[in-house]
Design a protein around this motif. Structure first.
Motif, PDB file in Angstrom:
ATOM      1  N   LEU A   1      16.669   3.929 -15.033  1.00 24.04           N
ATOM      2  CA  LEU A   1      15.883   2.708 -15.151  1.00 24.04           C
ATOM      3  C   LEU A   1      14.571   2.960 -15.899  1.00 24.04           C
ATOM      4  O   LEU A   1      14.202   2.189 -16.789  1.00 24.04           O
ATOM      5  CB  LEU A   1      15.596   2.115 -13.764  1.00 24.04           C
ATOM      6  CG  LEU A   1      14.823   0.809 -13.734  1.00 24.04           C
ATOM      7  CD1 LEU A   1      15.625  -0.298 -14.397  1.00 24.04           C
ATOM      8  CD2 LEU A   1      14.486   0.434 -12.299  1.00 24.04           C
ATOM      9  N   MET A   2      13.869   4.031 -15.548  1.00 20.24           N
ATOM     10  CA  MET A   2      12.617   4.355 -16.244  1.00 20.24           C
ATOM     11  C   MET A   2      12.865   4.635 -17.714  1.00 20.24           C
ATOM     12  O   MET A   2      12.105   4.186 -18.581  1.00 20.24           O
ATOM     13  CB  MET A   2      11.934   5.570 -15.596  1.00 20.24           C
ATOM     14  CG  MET A   2      11.238   5.246 -14.326  1.00 20.24           C
ATOM     15  SD  MET A   2      10.119   6.531 -13.724  1.00 20.24           S
ATOM     16  CE  MET A   2      11.065   8.008 -13.855  1.00 20.24           C
TER      17      MET A   2
ATOM     18  N   ALA B   1      10.571  10.262 -17.042  1.00 21.94           N
ATOM     19  CA  ALA B   1      12.008  10.328 -16.742  1.00 21.94           C
ATOM     20  C   ALA B   1      12.593  11.649 -17.228  1.00 21.94           C
ATOM     21  O   ALA B   1      13.388  12.287 -16.530  1.00 21.94           O
ATOM     22  CB  ALA B   1      12.730   9.146 -17.383  1.00 21.94           C
ATOM     23  N   TRP B   2      12.230  12.059 -18.425  1.00 26.05           N
ATOM     24  CA  TRP B   2      12.728  13.327 -18.968  1.00 26.05           C
ATOM     25  C   TRP B   2      12.292  14.506 -18.103  1.00 26.05           C
ATOM     26  O   TRP B   2      13.079  15.407 -17.819  1.00 26.05           O
ATOM     27  CB  TRP B   2      12.234  13.511 -20.395  1.00 26.05           C
ATOM     28  CG  TRP B   2      12.626  14.819 -20.972  1.00 26.05           C
ATOM     29  CD1 TRP B   2      11.878  15.951 -21.031  1.00 26.05           C
ATOM     30  CD2 TRP B   2      13.884  15.154 -21.549  1.00 26.05           C
ATOM     31  NE1 TRP B   2      12.591  16.964 -21.615  1.00 26.05           N
ATOM     32  CE2 TRP B   2      13.831  16.497 -21.943  1.00 26.05           C
ATOM     33  CE3 TRP B   2      15.052  14.442 -21.773  1.00 26.05           C
ATOM     34  CZ2 TRP B   2      14.902  17.130 -22.548  1.00 26.05           C
ATOM     35  CZ3 TRP B   2      16.104  15.092 -22.375  1.00 26.05           C
ATOM     36  CH2 TRP B   2      16.027  16.409 -22.759  1.00 26.05           C
ATOM     37  N   GLN B   3      11.034  14.511 -17.668  1.00 26.59           N
ATOM     38  CA  GLN B   3      10.536  15.614 -16.852  1.00 26.59           C
ATOM     39  C   GLN B   3      11.233  15.666 -15.493  1.00 26.59           C
ATOM     40  O   GLN B   3      11.505  16.753 -14.981  1.00 26.59           O
ATOM     41  CB  GLN B   3       9.019  15.500 -16.663  1.00 26.59           C
ATOM     42  CG  GLN B   3       8.241  15.925 -17.875  1.00 26.59           C
ATOM     43  CD  GLN B   3       8.520  17.370 -18.240  1.00 26.59           C
ATOM     44  OE1 GLN B   3       8.464  18.272 -17.397  1.00 26.59           O
ATOM     45  NE2 GLN B   3       8.832  17.600 -19.502  1.00 26.59           N
ATOM     46  N   LEU B   4      11.502  14.512 -14.903  1.00 29.12           N
ATOM     47  CA  LEU B   4      12.224  14.504 -13.626  1.00 29.12           C
ATOM     48  C   LEU B   4      13.609  15.116 -13.784  1.00 29.12           C
ATOM     49  O   LEU B   4      14.046  15.921 -12.952  1.00 29.12           O
ATOM     50  CB  LEU B   4      12.333  13.074 -13.096  1.00 29.12           C
ATOM     51  CG  LEU B   4      11.059  12.450 -12.543  1.00 29.12           C
ATOM     52  CD1 LEU B   4      11.281  10.970 -12.251  1.00 29.12           C
ATOM     53  CD2 LEU B   4      10.618  13.177 -11.293  1.00 29.12           C
ATOM     54  N   ILE B   5      14.281  14.752 -14.852  1.00 28.31           N
ATOM     55  CA  ILE B   5      15.627  15.292 -15.091  1.00 28.31           C
ATOM     56  C   ILE B   5      15.557  16.783 -15.424  1.00 28.31           C
ATOM     57  O   ILE B   5      16.348  17.580 -14.914  1.00 28.31           O
ATOM     58  CB  ILE B   5      16.324  14.498 -16.208  1.00 28.31           C
ATOM     59  CG1 ILE B   5      16.608  13.085 -15.724  1.00 28.31           C
ATOM     60  CG2 ILE B   5      17.609  15.181 -16.639  1.00 28.31           C
ATOM     61  CD1 ILE B   5      17.074  12.144 -16.809  1.00 28.31           C
TER      62      ILE B   5
ATOM     63  N   ALA C   1      21.749  12.288 -13.312  1.00 29.56           N
ATOM     64  CA  ALA C   1      20.501  11.530 -13.299  1.00 29.56           C
ATOM     65  C   ALA C   1      20.606  10.441 -12.237  1.00 29.56           C
ATOM     66  O   ALA C   1      21.639   9.810 -12.077  1.00 29.56           O
ATOM     67  CB  ALA C   1      20.233  10.917 -14.659  1.00 29.56           C
ATOM     68  N   THR C   2      19.513  10.222 -11.523  1.00 32.51           N
ATOM     69  CA  THR C   2      19.495   9.180 -10.498  1.00 32.51           C
ATOM     70  C   THR C   2      19.267   7.820 -11.148  1.00 32.51           C
ATOM     71  O   THR C   2      18.894   7.728 -12.312  1.00 32.51           O
ATOM     72  CB  THR C   2      18.387   9.460  -9.466  1.00 32.51           C
ATOM     73  OG1 THR C   2      17.135   9.488 -10.135  1.00 32.51           O
ATOM     74  CG2 THR C   2      18.627  10.788  -8.764  1.00 32.51           C
TER      75      THR C   2
END
Length: 95
Positions: free
Chosen positions: A38-39, A84-88, A32-33
């Protein structure tokens, strides 16, 4: 003192959830970035703030304020955590 047990349970659920999430990331080899962390952290803090506001306003018998505060604070929190979950998840699907 009357809210010790609910907040202790909320703390336990949050701790277990974070632990399981990090374990899932490591098991699947996903990194994770910093902005996703942070989000997610800001979303989690906002959600906990909304829950605390809800309990506090309910104890003062401000029912409308309790529900509106939970809505106004909780919905953006859920949106941040969902993004955040969707990005990951999308990065995991690509690799």
């Amino acid at each position: 003192m009357q809210y010790f047990i609910p907040f202790a349970l909320i703390g336990a659920v949050v701790a277990i959830g974070i632990y399981e999430f990090v374990k899932w990331l490591r098991r699947n080899g996903i990194k994770a970035t910093w902005y996703e962390w942070l989000m997610g952290a800001v979303g989690l803090v906002l959600l906990l703030l909304g829950i605390q506001h809800f309990f506090g306003a309910m104890s003062e018998l401000f029912y409308f304020a309790a529900w509106m505060g939970l809505t106004i604070i909780g919905v953006p929190a859920l949106i941040l955590m969902l993004v955040a979950w969707q990005l990951i998840a999308r990065r995991a699907k690509q690799s």
